[in-house]
Design a protein around this motif. Structure first.
Motif, PDB file in Angstrom:
ATOM      1  N   ASN A 191      31.607 -24.995  86.451  1.00  0.00           N
ATOM      2  CA  ASN A 191      32.319 -24.989  87.727  1.00  0.00           C
ATOM      3  C   ASN A 191      32.897 -26.373  87.973  1.00  0.00           C
ATOM      4  O   ASN A 191      32.173 -27.360  87.964  1.00  0.00           O
ATOM      5  CB  ASN A 191      31.311 -24.608  88.824  1.00  0.00           C
ATOM      6  N   ILE A 192      34.173 -26.446  88.165  1.00  0.00           N
ATOM      7  CA  ILE A 192      34.825 -27.739  88.367  1.00  0.00           C
ATOM      8  C   ILE A 192      35.572 -27.719  89.697  1.00  0.00           C
ATOM      9  O   ILE A 192      36.275 -26.748  90.002  1.00  0.00           O
ATOM     10  CB  ILE A 192      35.804 -28.041  87.209  1.00  0.00           C
ATOM     11  N   LEU A 193      35.385 -28.768  90.457  1.00  0.00           N
ATOM     12  CA  LEU A 193      36.099 -28.965  91.723  1.00  0.00           C
ATOM     13  C   LEU A 193      35.945 -27.775  92.669  1.00  0.00           C
ATOM     14  O   LEU A 193      36.913 -27.112  93.035  1.00  0.00           O
ATOM     15  CB  LEU A 193      37.575 -29.257  91.482  1.00  0.00           C
ATOM     16  N   PHE A 194      34.722 -27.503  93.042  1.00  0.00           N
ATOM     17  CA  PHE A 194      34.425 -26.489  94.062  1.00  0.00           C
ATOM     18  C   PHE A 194      34.962 -25.106  93.689  1.00  0.00           C
ATOM     19  O   PHE A 194      35.348 -24.334  94.535  1.00  0.00           O
ATOM     20  CB  PHE A 194      34.969 -26.904  95.424  1.00  0.00           C
ATOM     21  N   GLY A 195      35.035 -24.851  92.413  1.00  0.00           N
ATOM     22  CA  GLY A 195      35.476 -23.527  91.989  1.00  0.00           C
ATOM     23  C   GLY A 195      36.948 -23.453  91.624  1.00  0.00           C
ATOM     24  O   GLY A 195      37.466 -22.368  91.393  1.00  0.00           O
ATOM     25  N   ARG A 223      35.852 -14.698  92.150  1.00  0.00           N
ATOM     26  CA  ARG A 223      36.857 -13.667  92.387  1.00  0.00           C
ATOM     27  C   ARG A 223      38.204 -14.342  92.573  1.00  0.00           C
ATOM     28  O   ARG A 223      38.306 -15.390  93.203  1.00  0.00           O
ATOM     29  CB  ARG A 223      36.536 -12.885  93.667  1.00  0.00           C
ATOM     30  N   GLY A 224      39.230 -13.739  92.014  1.00  0.00           N
ATOM     31  CA  GLY A 224      40.569 -14.243  92.235  1.00  0.00           C
ATOM     32  C   GLY A 224      41.160 -13.580  93.460  1.00  0.00           C
ATOM     33  O   GLY A 224      41.007 -12.374  93.650  1.00  0.00           O
ATOM     34  N   LEU A 225      41.788 -14.366  94.300  1.00  0.00           N
ATOM     35  CA  LEU A 225      42.354 -13.794  95.524  1.00  0.00           C
ATOM     36  C   LEU A 225      43.535 -12.879  95.220  1.00  0.00           C
ATOM     37  O   LEU A 225      43.752 -11.881  95.894  1.00  0.00           O
ATOM     38  CB  LEU A 225      42.788 -14.913  96.472  1.00  0.00           C
ATOM     39  N   LEU A 274      41.913 -21.562  90.206  1.00  0.00           N
ATOM     40  CA  LEU A 274      42.594 -21.793  91.496  1.00  0.00           C
ATOM     41  C   LEU A 274      42.199 -20.793  92.572  1.00  0.00           C
ATOM     42  O   LEU A 274      42.956 -20.557  93.510  1.00  0.00           O
ATOM     43  CB  LEU A 274      44.119 -21.753  91.317  1.00  0.00           C
ATOM     44  N   TRP A 275      41.079 -20.157  92.428  1.00  0.00           N
ATOM     45  CA  TRP A 275      40.609 -19.132  93.371  1.00  0.00           C
ATOM     46  C   TRP A 275      41.595 -17.966  93.474  1.00  0.00           C
ATOM     47  O   TRP A 275      41.496 -17.127  94.342  1.00  0.00           O
ATOM     48  CB  TRP A 275      40.399 -19.708  94.777  1.00  0.00           C
ATOM     49  N   LEU A 276      42.560 -17.933  92.584  1.00  0.00           N
ATOM     50  CA  LEU A 276      43.613 -16.920  92.717  1.00  0.00           C
ATOM     51  C   LEU A 276      43.468 -15.789  91.707  1.00  0.00           C
ATOM     52  O   LEU A 276      43.633 -14.622  92.051  1.00  0.00           O
ATOM     53  CB  LEU A 276      44.999 -17.565  92.549  1.00  0.00           C
ATOM     54  N   VAL A 277      43.207 -16.154  90.473  1.00  0.00           N
ATOM     55  CA  VAL A 277      43.100 -15.125  89.447  1.00  0.00           C
ATOM     56  C   VAL A 277      41.771 -15.252  88.726  1.00  0.00           C
ATOM     57  O   VAL A 277      41.253 -16.352  88.534  1.00  0.00           O
ATOM     58  CB  VAL A 277      44.259 -15.195  88.424  1.00  0.00           C
ATOM     59  N   SER A 278      41.228 -14.121  88.354  1.00  0.00           N
ATOM     60  CA  SER A 278      39.941 -14.083  87.668  1.00  0.00           C
ATOM     61  C   SER A 278      40.014 -12.996  86.609  1.00  0.00           C
ATOM     62  O   SER A 278      40.464 -11.889  86.891  1.00  0.00           O
ATOM     63  CB  SER A 278      38.838 -13.777  88.687  1.00  0.00           C
ATOM     64  N   TRP A 279      39.585 -13.315  85.423  1.00  0.00           N
ATOM     65  CA  TRP A 279      39.701 -12.341  84.350  1.00  0.00           C
ATOM     66  C   TRP A 279      38.629 -12.602  83.289  1.00  0.00           C
ATOM     67  O   TRP A 279      38.027 -13.669  83.262  1.00  0.00           O
ATOM     68  CB  TRP A 279      41.097 -12.425  83.712  1.00  0.00           C
ATOM     69  N   GLY A 280      38.413 -11.618  82.455  1.00  0.00           N
ATOM     70  CA  GLY A 280      37.524 -11.799  81.313  1.00  0.00           C
ATOM     71  C   GLY A 280      36.406 -10.781  81.278  1.00  0.00           C
ATOM     72  O   GLY A 280      35.936 -10.322  82.306  1.00  0.00           O
ATOM     73  N   ASP A 281      36.002 -10.431  80.081  1.00  0.00           N
ATOM     74  CA  ASP A 281      34.914  -9.484  79.876  1.00  0.00           C
ATOM     75  C   ASP A 281      33.659 -10.252  79.488  1.00  0.00           C
ATOM     76  O   ASP A 281      33.536 -10.721  78.358  1.00  0.00           O
ATOM     77  CB  ASP A 281      35.302  -8.490  78.772  1.00  0.00           C
ATOM     78  N   ALA A 282      32.766 -10.408  80.425  1.00  0.00           N
ATOM     79  CA  ALA A 282      31.498 -11.109  80.162  1.00  0.00           C
ATOM     80  C   ALA A 282      30.339 -10.136  80.185  1.00  0.00           C
ATOM     81  O   ALA A 282      29.205 -10.513  80.489  1.00  0.00           O
ATOM     82  CB  ALA A 282      31.288 -12.215  81.186  1.00  0.00           C
ATOM     83  N   GLY A 283      30.616  -8.913  79.871  1.00  0.00           N
ATOM     84  CA  GLY A 283      29.571  -7.892  79.888  1.00  0.00           C
ATOM     85  C   GLY A 283      28.643  -7.997  78.689  1.00  0.00           C
ATOM     86  O   GLY A 283      28.940  -8.692  77.708  1.00  0.00           O
ATOM     87  N   VAL A 284      27.539  -7.302  78.780  1.00  0.00           N
ATOM     88  CA  VAL A 284      26.553  -7.314  77.701  1.00  0.00           C
ATOM     89  C   VAL A 284      27.157  -6.726  76.422  1.00  0.00           C
ATOM     90  O   VAL A 284      26.975  -7.262  75.329  1.00  0.00           O
ATOM     91  CB  VAL A 284      25.305  -6.509  78.105  1.00  0.00           C
TER      92      VAL A 284
END
Lengths: 98, 139
Positions: free
Chosen positions: A82-86, B32-34, A51-61
């Motif tokens: 990617n679904i529905l424009f992000g 990025r999450g807002l 929802l463009w609001l929250v982002s999380w997760g460890d995708a590091g090497v």
């Protein structure tokens, strides 16, 4: 006048909607594949965004290698869903090695 | 007629501006999450095989406060500086951790450097019989 307004509205919509309705692609993260031996192991680690609001997760090497039990990384790819424009995105780092 | 032209124009623009087919988008894309962001992503793209679990780890971070167009950024995120501070002699790879809150009002980027600890200082020259002639010594 109406045509002008419509053109502006369409332009605005085009800019706002620019992006992907849906994508699920995998691409290389490193570009020099000269004589690269992939190895027997593969590890993945993902980061998410909703929802463009929250982002999380460890995708590091380090996380990807740990998940796959790798001691040496030979090659890296990235997978992007990617679904529905992000509205929902998932980025996965894929490591190959031994 | 005008409607059809506009529709064609819109379709063309959407297709042209679409990021689906662009590989460049993949590499620059950073979701990025807002409201909240806490992610870790690869920072380096190595061309050679790299050891994943080396002995040393060091991190440094850069903070950012942003309100509209005004941004204040401070601190150090340079890989060399982090490695030096953390006592890492050989850098293997690095990840980038991002913390962000409330429309990027507060953001912190942390570079995590993985590598092998720097070699210990060379031992003092031996003075035993196998040490060879010393300066000023007898041949």
């Amino acid at each position: 006048m109406n045509t002008g307004r419509s053109a502006v509205a369409i332009l605005a919509a085009a800019f706002l909607l620019a992006g992907c309705l849906y994508s699920n692609v995998v691409a290389p993260l490193d570009t020099d594949m000269n004589r690269t031996t992939l190895g027997k192991k593969e590890g993945r680690a993902s980061a998410y965004s909703v929802l463009w609001l929250v982002s999380w997760g460890d995708a590091g090497v380090a996380a990807a290698a740990k998940n796959g039990g790798l001691a040496t990384v030979n090659h890296m790819d990235v997978e992007v869903q990617n679904i529905l424009f992000g509205l929902y995105t998932k980025e996965t780092t894929i490591v190959y090695g031994d | 007629m005008n409607g059809k032209r506009l529709a064609a124009l819109a379709l063309g623009l959407v297709l042209l501006l679409s990021g689906c087919g662009s590989l460049g988008t993949l590499y620059t894309y950073r979701s990025r999450g807002l409201l909240y962001t806490h992610t870790v992503r690869p920072l380096t793209r190595h061309r050679d095989p790299m050891v994943v679990a080396p002995a040393g780890t060091a991190s440094g971070n850069m903070k950012q406060i942003q309100f509209r167009q005004i941004t204040i950024v401070w601190d150090d995120n340079a890989i060399g500086e982090i490695a030096k501070r953390g006592g890492i002699g050989t850098i293997h790879y690095a990840d980038l951790e991002t913390h962000s809150y409330l429309f990027n009002l507060w953001t912190r980027h942390t570079v995590i450097v993985y590598g092998t600890a720097a070699n210990p200082p060379a031992a003092s020259p031996t003075t035993g019989p196998d040490a060879g002639p010393q300066s000023g010594g007898a041949p």
